[in-house]
Structure formats: C-alpha cells, structure tokens
Design an enzyme around this catalytic site. Structure first.
Site, PDB file in Angstrom:
ATOM      1  N   LYS A 298       0.843  -1.206   0.000  1.00  0.00           N
ATOM      2  CA  LYS A 298       0.000   0.000   0.000  1.00  0.00           C
ATOM      3  C   LYS A 298       0.868   1.242   0.000  1.00  0.00           C
ATOM      4  CE  LYS A 298       0.893   1.614   4.250  1.00  0.00           C
ATOM      5  NZ  LYS A 298       1.657   2.790   4.513  1.00  0.00           N
TER       6      LYS A 298
ATOM      7  N   GLY B 140       7.675   1.355   4.634  1.00  0.00           N
ATOM      8  CA  GLY B 140       6.524   2.264   4.549  1.00  0.00           C
ATOM      9  C   GLY B 140       5.496   1.794   3.540  1.00  0.00           C
ATOM     10  N   LEU B 141       5.600   0.520   3.121  1.00  0.00           N
ATOM     11  CA  LEU B 141       4.656  -0.046   2.151  1.00  0.00           C
ATOM     12  C   LEU B 141       3.766  -1.116   2.802  1.00  0.00           C
ATOM     13  CD1 LEU B 141       7.129  -0.507  -0.870  1.00  0.00           C
ATOM     14  CD2 LEU B 141       5.373   1.252  -0.665  1.00  0.00           C
ATOM     15  N   ALA B 142       3.862  -1.238   4.121  1.00  0.00           N
ATOM     16  CA  ALA B 142       3.018  -2.154   4.902  1.00  0.00           C
ATOM     17  C   ALA B 142       3.215  -3.625   4.536  1.00  0.00           C
ATOM     18  CB  ALA B 142       1.540  -1.781   4.792  1.00  0.00           C
TER      19      ALA B 142
ATOM     20  N   SER C 115       2.067  -6.014   7.312  1.00  0.00           N
ATOM     21  CA  SER C 115       0.607  -6.021   7.386  1.00  0.00           C
ATOM     22  C   SER C 115       0.024  -6.803   6.212  1.00  0.00           C
ATOM     23  CB  SER C 115       0.074  -4.587   7.345  1.00  0.00           C
ATOM     24  OG  SER C 115       0.646  -3.826   8.381  1.00  0.00           O
TER      25      SER C 115
ATOM     26  N   PRO D 243       9.539  -4.518   0.179  1.00  0.00           N
ATOM     27  CA  PRO D 243      10.697  -4.308   1.066  1.00  0.00           C
ATOM     28  C   PRO D 243      10.293  -4.195   2.531  1.00  0.00           C
ATOM     29  CG  PRO D 243      10.293  -2.368  -0.294  1.00  0.00           C
ATOM     30  CD  PRO D 243       9.381  -3.434  -0.799  1.00  0.00           C
TER      31      PRO D 243
ATOM     32  N   ASP E 145      -2.891  -1.274   9.514  1.00  0.00           N
ATOM     33  CA  ASP E 145      -2.988  -1.338   8.047  1.00  0.00           C
ATOM     34  C   ASP E 145      -3.560  -2.665   7.552  1.00  0.00           C
ATOM     35  OD1 ASP E 145      -1.691   1.114   7.986  1.00  0.00           O
ATOM     36  OD2 ASP E 145       0.266   0.267   7.476  1.00  0.00           O
TER      37      ASP E 145
ATOM     38  N   ALA F  16      10.134  -2.909   6.319  1.00  0.00           N
ATOM     39  CA  ALA F  16      10.146  -1.605   7.007  1.00  0.00           C
ATOM     40  C   ALA F  16      10.320  -0.457   6.014  1.00  0.00           C
ATOM     41  CB  ALA F  16      11.245  -1.570   8.081  1.00  0.00           C
TER      42      ALA F  16
HETATM   43  P1  ATP Z   1       3.946   0.268   7.715  1.00  0.00           P
HETATM   44  O1  ATP Z   1       3.948   0.943   6.388  1.00  0.00           O
HETATM   45  O2  ATP Z   1       2.706  -0.557   7.988  1.00  0.00           O
HETATM   46  O3  ATP Z   1       4.287   1.139   8.856  1.00  0.00           O
HETATM   47  P2  ATP Z   1       6.434  -0.885   6.958  1.00  0.00           P
HETATM   48  O4  ATP Z   1       6.207  -1.180   5.533  1.00  0.00           O
HETATM   49  O5  ATP Z   1       7.243   0.331   7.287  1.00  0.00           O
HETATM   50  O6  ATP Z   1       5.055  -0.841   7.716  1.00  0.00           O
HETATM   51  P3  ATP Z   1       6.852  -3.667   7.496  1.00  0.00           P
HETATM   52  O7  ATP Z   1       7.605  -4.248   6.353  1.00  0.00           O
HETATM   53  O8  ATP Z   1       5.398  -3.922   7.572  1.00  0.00           O
HETATM   54  O9  ATP Z   1       7.140  -2.099   7.621  1.00  0.00           O
HETATM   55  O10 ATP Z   1       7.571  -4.182   8.807  1.00  0.00           O
HETATM   56  C1  ATP Z   1       7.474  -3.556  10.041  1.00  0.00           C
HETATM   57  C2  ATP Z   1       8.009  -4.517  11.081  1.00  0.00           C
HETATM   58  O11 ATP Z   1       7.075  -5.584  11.248  1.00  0.00           O
HETATM   59  C3  ATP Z   1       9.313  -5.207  10.694  1.00  0.00           C
HETATM   60  O12 ATP Z   1      10.438  -4.447  11.021  1.00  0.00           O
HETATM   61  C4  ATP Z   1       9.257  -6.503  11.486  1.00  0.00           C
HETATM   62  O13 ATP Z   1       9.834  -6.308  12.748  1.00  0.00           O
HETATM   63  C5  ATP Z   1       7.759  -6.760  11.719  1.00  0.00           C
HETATM   64  N1  ATP Z   1       7.255  -7.955  10.986  1.00  0.00           N
HETATM   65  C6  ATP Z   1       6.699  -9.028  11.546  1.00  0.00           C
HETATM   66  N2  ATP Z   1       6.340  -9.928  10.617  1.00  0.00           N
HETATM   67  C7  ATP Z   1       6.675  -9.432   9.428  1.00  0.00           C
HETATM   68  C8  ATP Z   1       6.576  -9.913   8.102  1.00  0.00           C
HETATM   69  N3  ATP Z   1       6.028 -11.090   7.774  1.00  0.00           N
HETATM   70  N4  ATP Z   1       7.045  -9.116   7.127  1.00  0.00           N
HETATM   71  C9  ATP Z   1       7.573  -7.883   7.411  1.00  0.00           C
HETATM   72  N5  ATP Z   1       7.708  -7.418   8.656  1.00  0.00           N
HETATM   73  C10 ATP Z   1       7.255  -8.160   9.664  1.00  0.00           C
END
Ligand code: ATP
Length: 315
Positions: A26, A115-117, A120, A111, A153, A113
């Site tokens: 997302k 910011g693409l969830a 989630s 990728p 999310d 962490a």
């Molecule tokens: P958002 O945009 O929702 O804030 P994001 O894209 O920045 O999230 P994610 O890739 O969702 O970050 O990962 C956030 C954290 O969730 C990771 O650093 C990790 O510790 C934890 N996590 C737990 N399970 C997973 C998984 N299957 N894939 C990715 N991260 C996971």
C-alpha cells in the site's frame, strides 16, 4: 485396515490446497496525522491505495504450524510468534475454533520496514489463505475485524483498492473513484525506517514548532480520484509523516528531487518511509523515470507499479 491420513493426501486428491494468495503493498495518497491518543496511537485520516507490488503466501495442510520464507528482507525476520504471518494464523484459528495447522511459505517482494506495509500485507495474506485452507468461510468483513487487532494497516489489505482509513487507520470505507489505473514509480531505499520512531519524530517536530502545517481534509484528493487527470491528482497528494522521514533520512530529499527532475508529476515519502513514490503521467513515463532514478543512484532499486489493485486474494 485403512491407511493413516497424511497431510499431503488431500492435496493429491485435489480436495484442498495448496492455497496461493497474492497480496499487494500500500501507499498512502493522503496521510493526515492527528493528535496522539491515550492508547499511544495517533488519530489518522488517510487514503490508502493498493499498488501492484506483491508478496505471495502459499498454504498447505500440515500437522503443526510451520513457516518458511524467501525474498526481500526475510533474513532479518524471525519465523516464530513475532512474525505477523504466524500471529495472523493463530488469531484466525482462535476466532474460528480450529487447530492452527498449516505449512506456510512466504515469498516477499515488498521491502521490509519500507513504509509499504509489507508485514501487514503478509498478515492479511495469512488470514485469507488459512480461511480458504481450513474452510472456515469467513466474510471479508469478519477477516477485517480479526485483522484490526493485528495492525492498523491489515484491514485495508484485506480489501485493497482505494479506501479511507480512520481511527488509527483500521476503520476502512471504500472510496468512490473512477475506474482509472494510475502509474507509479516506487523508489526503494537501502535499509528501513521504524514506523513508531517516525511518529515519535513527528511529535518532536510538532512540539518544537518545526513541523509543516498538517494536511487537513481529504476532500480535494477525493475529488481528484473522481477525475481521470493525473495532474489534478498530483496536486492533492500529501503525507504528514514526510517531514519526520526527511529529518531521519535527509538523503530522501535528493530522491524526491531526482524523481521530479525526471518528469514525475509529484513525489512523496510512502507512509513512514524510506520508500518514495512518484506519480507518472502514463506507463511510458513511469518506465523512463524509474530508469533515471536508478541511473542517478538515489535509491537501491526503482520499480514501476500501477494502482489501485485488489487486496489479498486466492489465485
Ligand atoms: P507500515 O507501512 O505498515 O508502517 P512498513 O512497511 O514500514 O510498515 P513492514 O515491512 O510492515 O514495515 O515491517 C514492520 C516490522 O514488522 C518489521 O520491522 C518486522 O519487525 C515486523 N514484521 C513481523 N512480521 C513481518 C513480516 N512477515 N514481514 C515484514 N515485517 C514483519
């Protein structure tokens, strides 16, 4: 004497599985961050948009719950109860009153962490895959209810498309939009940014008067989504967390500048970053902008994507 049942027997008969679920990433076309609530979350007013970068989860019958993974960032993720896939499988099994038994395999392209969830998305994929594998037959709204406890999310990624998120982002209502496909360039950075840290940084910037004015209403964006003109859409996209992401990762300003210099209609940090997303006028422009961003060395990788796309789906 009958032979003992083995986990793969159902698959061999073609009765059950393997179930393959694709789930998108997302971006937030509008991320309005309101005040910090008593529960530690911020009040959000956001427009989610699902784009064509996917993780894939395959679920097979098993006699325990087991997860394997490959792809983007999986070396940094544990396979235990801290993994959102495992948490989602347990949550569904608890809700439906079934044993949480499955062999799950996750292929990540979103990728970590970024910011693409991505995490989630994987939780949403696990809910949809296990619901199909276990025959629990829950509606999307029921799955979204379970999803809300797994992360703000996650409900959106059950539905996909373009949707309004309120509360801490978990309360989803679909957005009335013309059936248009928008063209995006997604600039992926080296390493991730922590979402809670980005929110804390925004609070700090706001307390010290250094944050920009908050975005306010989503009306202009909702109006733009009812038209087909990407130039109109470009003027209405915004992210209150962008100042925080730029403070934490100043080099992202160069990425944003390079995208706009390459002809993007606009560029923003996606969610809490560090991924930057750019709106292109058409598919050919998106390809060209991605190539220029890669050549300029302002990101680890640039991918083209389109949106909106469906949420977590079997098939
Ligand atoms: P958002 O945009 O929702 O804030 P994001 O894209 O920045 O999230 P994610 O890739 O969702 O970050 O990962 C956030 C954290 O969730 C990771 O650093 C990790 O510790 C934890 N996590 C737990 N399970 C997973 C998984 N299957 N894939 C990715 N991260 C996971």
């Amino acid at each position: 004497m009958t032979e003992a049942w083995r986990p793969d027997d159902d698959e061999r008969r073609g009765a059950i599985g393997p179930v393959r679920v694709r789930v998108p990433a997302k971006v937030n076309l509008h991320l309005g961050v309101g005040p910090l609530r008593r529960d530690g979350y911020h009040e959000l007013n956001t427009i989610y948009h699902a784009i064509s970068i996917y993780d894939e989860l395959t679920a097979r019958r098993g006699d325990t719950l087991a997860l394997t993974m490959e792809g983007e960032g999986t070396g940094e993720l544990a396979l235990d109860d801290t993994n959102l896939v495992i948490r989602a499988a347990h949550a569904l099994a608890g809700y439906a009153g079934v044993l949480p038994h499955a062999r799950l395999h996750l292929r990540k392209q979103i990728p970590l962490a970024g910011g693409l969830a991505g995490g989630s998305a994987d939780a949403a994929a696990a809910l949809v895959a296990c619901d199909a594998l276990w025959g629990t037959g829950l509606s999307r709204d029921e799955l979204a209810g379970i999803a809300a406890d797994l992360g703000s999310d996650v409900p959106f990624l059950i539905y996909g498309g373009t949707a309004l998120g309120t509360g801490r982002g978990e309360a989803i209502s679909p957005v009335l939009a013309r059936p248009t496909s928008w063209h995006w360039v997604v600039a992926i950075a080296d390493g991730g940014l922590s979402t809670p840290t980005a929110y804390r940084e925004l609070d700090r910037l706001r307390d010290s008067g250094a944050a920009g004015a908050p975005l306010g209403s989503t009306d202009a964006l909702l109006g733009a989504l009812r038209q087909r003109d990407p130039r109109v859409l470009a003027r209405t996209i915004g992210n209150d967390l962008q100042d925080a992401a730029l403070a934490m990762r100043p080099a992202l300003a160069d990425t944003l500048k390079a995208g706009e210099a390459a002809g993007a209609l606009t560029g923003i940090v996606s969610g809490s970053g560090p991924t930057c997303v750019f709106l292109a006028a058409n598919a050919a422009d998106a390809e060209r902008i991605a190539a220029e961003l890669t050549a300029a060395g302002v990101c680890r990788e640039a991918r083209v994507a389109h949106g909106p796309v469906a949420g977590a789906r079997v098939g």
